[in-house]
Each structure stands twice: as C-alpha cells, then as structure tokens.
Write an enzyme that holds these catalytic residues in place. Structure first.
Site, PDB file in Angstrom:
ATOM      1  N   ASP A  73      32.529  30.990 -24.070  1.00 34.92           N
ATOM      2  CA  ASP A  73      31.205  30.617 -24.579  1.00 34.92           C
ATOM      3  C   ASP A  73      30.741  31.579 -25.674  1.00 34.92           C
ATOM      4  O   ASP A  73      31.069  32.766 -25.651  1.00 34.92           O
ATOM      5  CB  ASP A  73      30.209  30.637 -23.408  1.00 34.92           C
ATOM      6  CG  ASP A  73      28.992  29.780 -23.699  1.00 34.92           C
ATOM      7  OD1 ASP A  73      28.981  29.062 -24.722  1.00 34.92           O
ATOM      8  OD2 ASP A  73      28.031  29.826 -22.901  1.00 34.92           O
ATOM      9  N   ASN A  82      30.703  17.889 -23.436  1.00 35.85           N
ATOM     10  CA  ASN A  82      30.665  18.291 -24.854  1.00 35.85           C
ATOM     11  C   ASN A  82      30.698  17.097 -25.803  1.00 35.85           C
ATOM     12  O   ASN A  82      30.342  17.205 -26.975  1.00 35.85           O
ATOM     13  CB  ASN A  82      31.836  19.227 -25.211  1.00 35.85           C
ATOM     14  CG  ASN A  82      31.732  20.616 -24.619  1.00 35.85           C
ATOM     15  OD1 ASN A  82      32.745  21.268 -24.397  1.00 35.85           O
ATOM     16  ND2 ASN A  82      30.507  21.098 -24.360  1.00 35.85           N
TER      17      ASN A  82
HETATM   18  C1  FPP Z   1      31.556  26.900 -26.016  1.00 37.67           C
HETATM   19  O1  FPP Z   1      30.951  27.731 -26.996  1.00 37.67           O
HETATM   20  C2  FPP Z   1      32.938  26.637 -26.440  1.00 37.67           C
HETATM   21  C3  FPP Z   1      33.444  25.425 -26.773  1.00 37.67           C
HETATM   22  C4  FPP Z   1      32.653  24.184 -26.671  1.00 37.67           C
HETATM   23  C5  FPP Z   1      34.817  25.251 -27.295  1.00 37.67           C
HETATM   24  C6  FPP Z   1      35.636  26.495 -27.510  1.00 37.67           C
HETATM   25  C7  FPP Z   1      36.904  26.148 -28.232  1.00 37.67           C
HETATM   26  C8  FPP Z   1      37.643  27.043 -28.912  1.00 37.67           C
HETATM   27  C9  FPP Z   1      37.306  28.484 -28.994  1.00 37.67           C
HETATM   28  C10 FPP Z   1      38.910  26.585 -29.570  1.00 37.67           C
HETATM   29  C11 FPP Z   1      40.067  26.888 -28.675  1.00 37.67           C
HETATM   30  C12 FPP Z   1      41.328  26.373 -29.222  1.00 37.67           C
HETATM   31  C13 FPP Z   1      42.380  25.977 -28.463  1.00 37.67           C
HETATM   32  C14 FPP Z   1      43.615  25.537 -29.142  1.00 37.67           C
HETATM   33  C15 FPP Z   1      42.364  25.948 -26.993  1.00 37.67           C
HETATM   34  P1  FPP Z   1      29.791  27.228 -27.941  1.00 37.67           P
HETATM   35  O2  FPP Z   1      30.337  27.050 -29.279  1.00 37.67           O
HETATM   36  O3  FPP Z   1      29.087  26.109 -27.303  1.00 37.67           O
HETATM   37  O4  FPP Z   1      28.865  28.499 -28.013  1.00 37.67           O
HETATM   38  P2  FPP Z   1      27.290  28.618 -28.249  1.00 37.67           P
HETATM   39  O5  FPP Z   1      26.711  28.621 -26.871  1.00 37.67           O
HETATM   40  O6  FPP Z   1      27.154  29.928 -28.945  1.00 37.67           O
HETATM   41  O7  FPP Z   1      26.832  27.473 -29.092  1.00 37.67           O
END
Ligand code: FPP
Length: 217
Positions: free
Chosen positions: A11, A59
C-alpha cells in the site's frame, strides 16, 4: 524460527507518487521496483514464498486510467520477466483483458521449472471469494475437512503463511489471504511501499524471530 512464506500488502504507491510529483502510473512502476528489491532480499534470507496483493476484486472500481496503469505494469512484467523466481498467480482471470490473462499464463508456464523462490501474485483476488470458491468445490466433492478444503484455495501449492506485512500506515487486511491469515504474524509499517528497502526486510524478519507463536496453545 524463520519465515517460509510472507504476504505483502503493497500500500501507498499512489501517495508516494503524489509526494514525488509523479503520476499514479509512475507510482506503480516504482512499486514494482520495490517489489523486486524486497523479493530478492527475501530469497537471500531463505524465504521460500512471497505473496503480494497487486489488484483486489474491489480495485476494479478505481478510475479506468489507474486500472490501465496497473494492468500495463503487470503485463509488461509478465512478458519480460527473465529471473529465477517461480511466478504464480491467484485470483479470477476470467474477466481480465485477454492480453493480460495470456501474459499471466505465459509467465507461469515459462517459470514453472525455476528453482528460485515462489513469487505468488494475488490479482483480481479477494480472500472471501477465494474461500467461497474453495467451499463450493469442497461441497461438490463432499470433503469438508481442513486438509482437503485448503487444497482448493489459491494458495494451495504454497507453504503456510507465516507473516503479513502491510505498508502505508493502515492496519487492516482488506480481504487479503483471510483464511491463510489465521496464525500469521501481522506487521504494519508507516512507510509507503515504493520506499521499501532490503534493510526493511531484514528488520521485519528479525521482528518475526522475536515473536512467540502459540497457535492458541
Ligand atoms: C495499493 O496502493 C496498491 C495497489 C492497488 C497495486 C500495487 C501494484 C504494484 C506495486 C505493481 C506490482 C507489479 C507486479 C508485477 C506484481 P495504492 O496505490 O492504492 O496506494 P495509495 O493508498 O497511496 O493510493
């Protein structure tokens, strides 16, 4: 006791991007770099499997451009990965775009005989849906005991889950590996996922070794 299987809730990519004046898409690209660092360090420390929460069934309600950005990062990873991990996925791929679903199948096939750590990617995944799916199969087969039920979960080929780590400051599981979490040790970090380092992995593993696991006894 050392950890065999760690789950990461990655996250904070969006917040990290905003704080660095970047787009959310770039945040996911940096998130993938952090994943490579973290997974490599886990393998060096003897961890057998890492599961990561890359896209939850919830998501899908996010803005289209953000979904496209995550799908793009993941598809490119699948098509170009040439390392030693055994890559596997868990989740519902039936509603994903064909190109993405094909790239998942291709990376799983290409890496299935690799001898490195297992990198298990939860994608279009939800813990409750996974339990329900396993329950339906178990019901059809008339086999409602823990051992046989577990073999129908997305994680069935992986060691028991020892730890769940969530970055980004929230303290909840958000539908990640709910069945497997039963006796996992939980760790919550304020740091945003793209900032994760090898040293963070070392201190998490040291923290795990200090915990006493009682399994209710
Ligand atoms: C939550 O953080 C994370 C996700 C919805 C996706 C995370 C995906 C990756 C890091 C890519 C991984 C790649 C592979 C190939 C497995 P957020 O972006 O919702 O964080 P926020 O709370 O700061 O908005």
């Amino acid at each position: 006791m050392s950890a065999n299987h760690i789950g990461f809730i990655m996250d904070g990519n969006g917040r990290w991007a905003t704080a660095h004046g970047l787009s959310r898409a770039e945040g996911y690209a940096y998130g993938l770099m952090a994943l490579r660092r973290v997974a490599k360090r886990c393998e060096e420390k003897g961890v057998k499997a890492v599961s990561v929460y890359a896209f939850s069934t919830e998501n899908i309600a996010r803005p289209t451009d953000e979904i496209d950005a995550i799908f793009d990062v993941v598809r490119k990873f699948n098509l170009t990965y040439d390392g030693k991990f055994r890559i596997c996925y868990m989740g519902d791929f039936s509603t994903l775009p064909d190109k993405l679903a094909d790239s998942i199948e291709s990376v799983e096939q290409r890496t299935q005989d690799n001898e490195g750590m297992i990198l298990n990617i939860a994608f279009n995944y939800g813990g409750r849906a996974d339990i329900l799916h396993a329950a339906k199969i178990a019901y059809d087969h008339g086999e409602f005991v823990e051992d046989t039920f577990e073999k129908h979960l997305g994680s069935s080929r992986l060691p028991a889950l020892d730890m769940i780590v969530r970055t980004g400051g929230e303290m909840r599981l958000s539908n990640f590996m709910l069945y497997e979490a039963a006796y996992a040790e939980l760790f919550f970090l304020d740091k945003l996922w793209p900032d994760m380092t090898e040293e963070d992995v070392d201190s998490l593993l040291a923290g795990f070794e200090k915990r006493t696991r009682k399994y209710g006894k």
